[in-house]
Design a protein around this motif. Structure first.
Motif, PDB file in Angstrom:
ATOM      1  N   LYS A 142      -1.964   7.697  -0.800  1.00  0.00           N
ATOM      2  CA  LYS A 142      -1.585   7.606  -2.211  1.00  0.00           C
ATOM      3  C   LYS A 142      -0.232   6.919  -2.384  1.00  0.00           C
ATOM      4  CE  LYS A 142      -4.439  11.250  -4.064  1.00  0.00           C
ATOM      5  NZ  LYS A 142      -4.994  10.589  -5.247  1.00  0.00           N
ATOM      6  N   THR A 143       0.643   7.058  -1.390  1.00  0.00           N
ATOM      7  CA  THR A 143       1.937   6.394  -1.452  1.00  0.00           C
ATOM      8  C   THR A 143       1.793   4.892  -1.208  1.00  0.00           C
ATOM      9  OG1 THR A 143       3.019   8.400  -0.674  1.00  0.00           O
ATOM     10  CG2 THR A 143       4.269   6.367  -0.468  1.00  0.00           C
ATOM     11  N   GLN A 144       0.920   4.525  -0.258  1.00  0.00           N
ATOM     12  CA  GLN A 144       0.657   3.113   0.040  1.00  0.00           C
ATOM     13  C   GLN A 144      -0.860   2.893  -0.034  1.00  0.00           C
ATOM     14  OE1 GLN A 144       0.319  -0.085   0.054  1.00  0.00           O
ATOM     15  NE2 GLN A 144       2.420  -0.205   0.812  1.00  0.00           N
ATOM     16  N   PRO A 145      -1.374   2.583  -1.223  1.00  0.00           N
ATOM     17  CA  PRO A 145      -2.823   2.476  -1.389  1.00  0.00           C
ATOM     18  C   PRO A 145      -3.446   1.224  -0.761  1.00  0.00           C
ATOM     19  CG  PRO A 145      -1.700   2.025  -3.468  1.00  0.00           C
ATOM     20  CD  PRO A 145      -0.657   2.457  -2.480  1.00  0.00           C
ATOM     21  N   ASP A 146      -2.652   0.275  -0.340  1.00  0.00           N
ATOM     22  CA  ASP A 146      -3.170  -0.960   0.247  1.00  0.00           C
ATOM     23  C   ASP A 146      -3.570  -0.735   1.705  1.00  0.00           C
ATOM     24  OD1 ASP A 146      -3.324  -3.487   1.603  1.00  0.00           O
ATOM     25  OD2 ASP A 146      -2.199  -4.402  -0.032  1.00  0.00           O
TER      26      ASP A 146
END
Length: 74
Positions: free
Chosen positions: A29-33
């Motif tokens: 969720k912090t880095q969705p990529d």
């Protein structure tokens, strides 16, 4: 359906698995990529400090799950 319908688990082992899932979802969720996470993986996968920090995050999440389960005591 929510990915986190409850913190209640039947056993401590299931609780620990849930703690790992909580930790992984925080990263997602912090880095969705997906590509960005994949590009960073070699950096932390080979870092003793990073792996120790991951263990700390999982342990913190496990404390939360254990408390929600009243430490699996009846």
């Amino acid at each position: 359906m929510s990915w986190l319908p409850t913190l209640i688990t039947k056993t401590p082992e299931e609780g620990y698995d849930l703690a790992i899932k909580l930790s992984r979802m925080a990263v997602k969720k912090t880095q969705p990529d997906d590509a960005a996470r994949g590009a960073m993986r070699p950096d932390y996968a080979n870092s003793a400090d990073s792996l120790t920090q991951v263990s700390h995050v999982v342990a913190t999440n496990f404390q939360t799950v254990a408390q929600a389960n009243n430490f699996w005591r009846d």
